[in-house]
Design a protein around this motif. Structure first.
Motif, PDB file in Angstrom:
ATOM      1  N   GLU A 138       0.817  -1.210   0.000  1.00 60.84           N
ATOM      2  CA  GLU A 138       0.000   0.000   0.000  1.00 60.84           C
ATOM      3  C   GLU A 138       0.850   1.259   0.000  1.00 60.84           C
ATOM      4  OE1 GLU A 138      -2.283  -0.307   3.663  1.00 60.84           O
ATOM      5  OE2 GLU A 138      -1.012   1.256   4.582  1.00 60.84           O
ATOM      6  N   ILE A 139       0.227   2.330  -0.483  1.00 60.71           N
ATOM      7  CA  ILE A 139       0.819   3.668  -0.439  1.00 60.71           C
ATOM      8  C   ILE A 139      -0.255   4.618   0.072  1.00 60.71           C
ATOM      9  CG2 ILE A 139       1.774   5.578  -1.782  1.00 60.71           C
ATOM     10  CD1 ILE A 139       2.899   3.474  -3.729  1.00 60.71           C
ATOM     11  N   VAL A 140       0.048   5.330   1.144  1.00 64.01           N
ATOM     12  CA  VAL A 140      -0.894   6.296   1.727  1.00 64.01           C
ATOM     13  C   VAL A 140      -0.671   7.641   1.041  1.00 64.01           C
ATOM     14  CG1 VAL A 140      -1.697   7.409   3.835  1.00 64.01           C
ATOM     15  CG2 VAL A 140      -0.796   5.069   3.924  1.00 64.01           C
ATOM     16  N   THR A 141      -1.695   8.151   0.394  1.00 64.10           N
ATOM     17  CA  THR A 141      -1.537   9.359  -0.427  1.00 64.10           C
ATOM     18  C   THR A 141      -2.012  10.618   0.298  1.00 64.10           C
ATOM     19  OG1 THR A 141      -3.718   9.141  -1.483  1.00 64.10           O
ATOM     20  CG2 THR A 141      -1.871   7.964  -2.493  1.00 64.10           C
ATOM     21  N   GLY A 168      -9.215   9.538   6.936  1.00 70.81           N
ATOM     22  CA  GLY A 168      -9.221  10.745   6.117  1.00 70.81           C
ATOM     23  C   GLY A 168      -8.206  10.773   4.996  1.00 70.81           C
ATOM     24  N   ARG A 169      -7.468   9.663   4.803  1.00 71.76           N
ATOM     25  CA  ARG A 169      -6.467   9.590   3.733  1.00 71.76           C
ATOM     26  C   ARG A 169      -6.890   8.543   2.714  1.00 71.76           C
ATOM     27  NH1 ARG A 169      -1.712  11.740   6.054  1.00 71.76           N
ATOM     28  NH2 ARG A 169      -0.785  11.782   3.972  1.00 71.76           N
ATOM     29  N   ASN A 170      -6.491   8.762   1.469  1.00 71.17           N
ATOM     30  CA  ASN A 170      -6.748   7.788   0.415  1.00 71.17           C
ATOM     31  C   ASN A 170      -5.568   6.830   0.318  1.00 71.17           C
ATOM     32  OD1 ASN A 170      -9.315   8.797  -1.093  1.00 71.17           O
ATOM     33  ND2 ASN A 170      -8.077  10.636  -0.792  1.00 71.17           N
ATOM     34  N   VAL A 171      -5.839   5.550   0.441  1.00 71.50           N
ATOM     35  CA  VAL A 171      -4.793   4.525   0.413  1.00 71.50           C
ATOM     36  C   VAL A 171      -4.936   3.708  -0.871  1.00 71.50           C
ATOM     37  CG1 VAL A 171      -3.781   2.531   1.573  1.00 71.50           C
ATOM     38  CG2 VAL A 171      -4.797   4.391   2.921  1.00 71.50           C
TER      39      VAL A 171
END
Length: 308
Positions: A138-141, A168-171
């Motif tokens: 995964e990458i937390v954007t 509140g973050r898009n992963v």
């Protein structure tokens, strides 16, 4: 060191020889950690405590642009460039439009540059689960726009990323083992990719063996249950005193089954004279079962008459 740490270590030591790829990787780092200020004098700063990122970022900078010592400040958690050097850098990575964490797609035109960008994205905000425990990358954007860009880059390599909102973050994440292995290859981490594949092959083999053992255990259980029922049927017929009235083939089959209660049907058939195949033995035992069921029904009727 964790598996994720090993991936990071390998990627931190990967420095592209192509300038356009280094620009893409610098742009990737800047999109996560960078800020631009301009009030007479330009300033481009990257600040992060993410292990190894500042060192690699500075190495990429030195190999890509001409740095004047008075225009740069480096510490353990930041790299700040100022003046004309900052202006040149901002223009080079097109950093004036990175407020949403995206990178100008012109920088990512070539596949090799997209590989470099994904290295920076993973080193900036990525993680990968030890394949011994499961498959997850995964990458937390920073924004939905950045998540979309990363997904688009992944899809350009025929991967199938998914996104989820978390705190509140898009992963952006991958769950498929093939996709994760390909992602390691894309980011140019061959050593940890091979380690991943070795674990995956071993797990697949163990799972295949377990499935086979479970299947064979279930089959053995069914075979034992069937043999127990067959012996009970034969003993019932024998106790009823009608064994001698059975056809010779059934008597012979019954005798062989009693003598070898745990033998598979195929092997049982070889002991008959003449030998009979598995289906033939099964047919005979089914006829014996029908006769035994008839005796049971007769006994039930007799019992009912006595009660009434």
């Amino acid at each position: 060191m964790s598996y994720s740490g090993k991936v990071r270590e390998e990627l931190l030591n990967r420095i592209s020889s192509a300038r356009h790829c280094r620009i893409a990787e610098l742009a990737g780092f800047f999109s996560f950690f960078g800020s631009v200020a301009g009030d007479g004098t330009w300033e481009a700063a990257v600040r992060t405590d993410r292990d190894g990122v500042i060192k690699k970022y500075f190495t990429l900078l030195k190999k890509t642009i001409n740095i004047v010592n008075r225009d740069i400040y480096v510490s353990s958690d930041s790299v700040i460039i100022r003046g004309e050097t900052a202006e040149d850098f901002i223009r080079m990575i097109k950093a004036d439009g990175m407020d949403d964490g995206t990178v100008d797609r012109l920088i990512l035109m070539q596949p090799c540059c997209r590989r470099a960008y994904m290295r920076a994205a993973f080193l900036s905000a990525g993680s990968i689960t030890d394949p011994e425990k499961g498959y997850h990358f995964e990458i937390v954007t920073k924004s939905s726009a950045q998540a979309k860009l990363i997904c688009d880059v992944m899809r350009s390599f025929d991967l199938s990323p998914k996104t989820v909102a978390r705190q509140g973050r898009n992963v952006v994440y991958l769950k498929d083992a093939d996709d994760i292995s390909d992602m390691l290859k894309i980011m140019e981490a061959p050593v940890t990719m091979m380690a991943f594949e070795n674990v995956r092959v071993e797990k697949d083999m163990k799972n295949a063996v377990n499935r086979k053992v479970n299947c064979e255990t279930a089959n053995i259980g069914k075979m034992v249950d069937a043999a127990v029922r067959e012996v009970r049927d034969i003993m019932l017929i024998k106790d009823a005193g009608i064994m001698g009235s059975l056809p010779e083939k059934l008597r012979e089959t019954a005798a062989v089954r009693l003598a070898h209660p745990d033998m598979p049907l195929k092997e049982l058939g070889k002991l008959l004279d003449p030998p009979v195949g598995k289906s033939g033995v099964n047919h005979r035992l089914r006829r014996i079962r029908e006769i035994a069921d008839g005796i049971r029904k007769e006994e039930e009727r007799d019992l009912w008459k006595k009660k009434s």
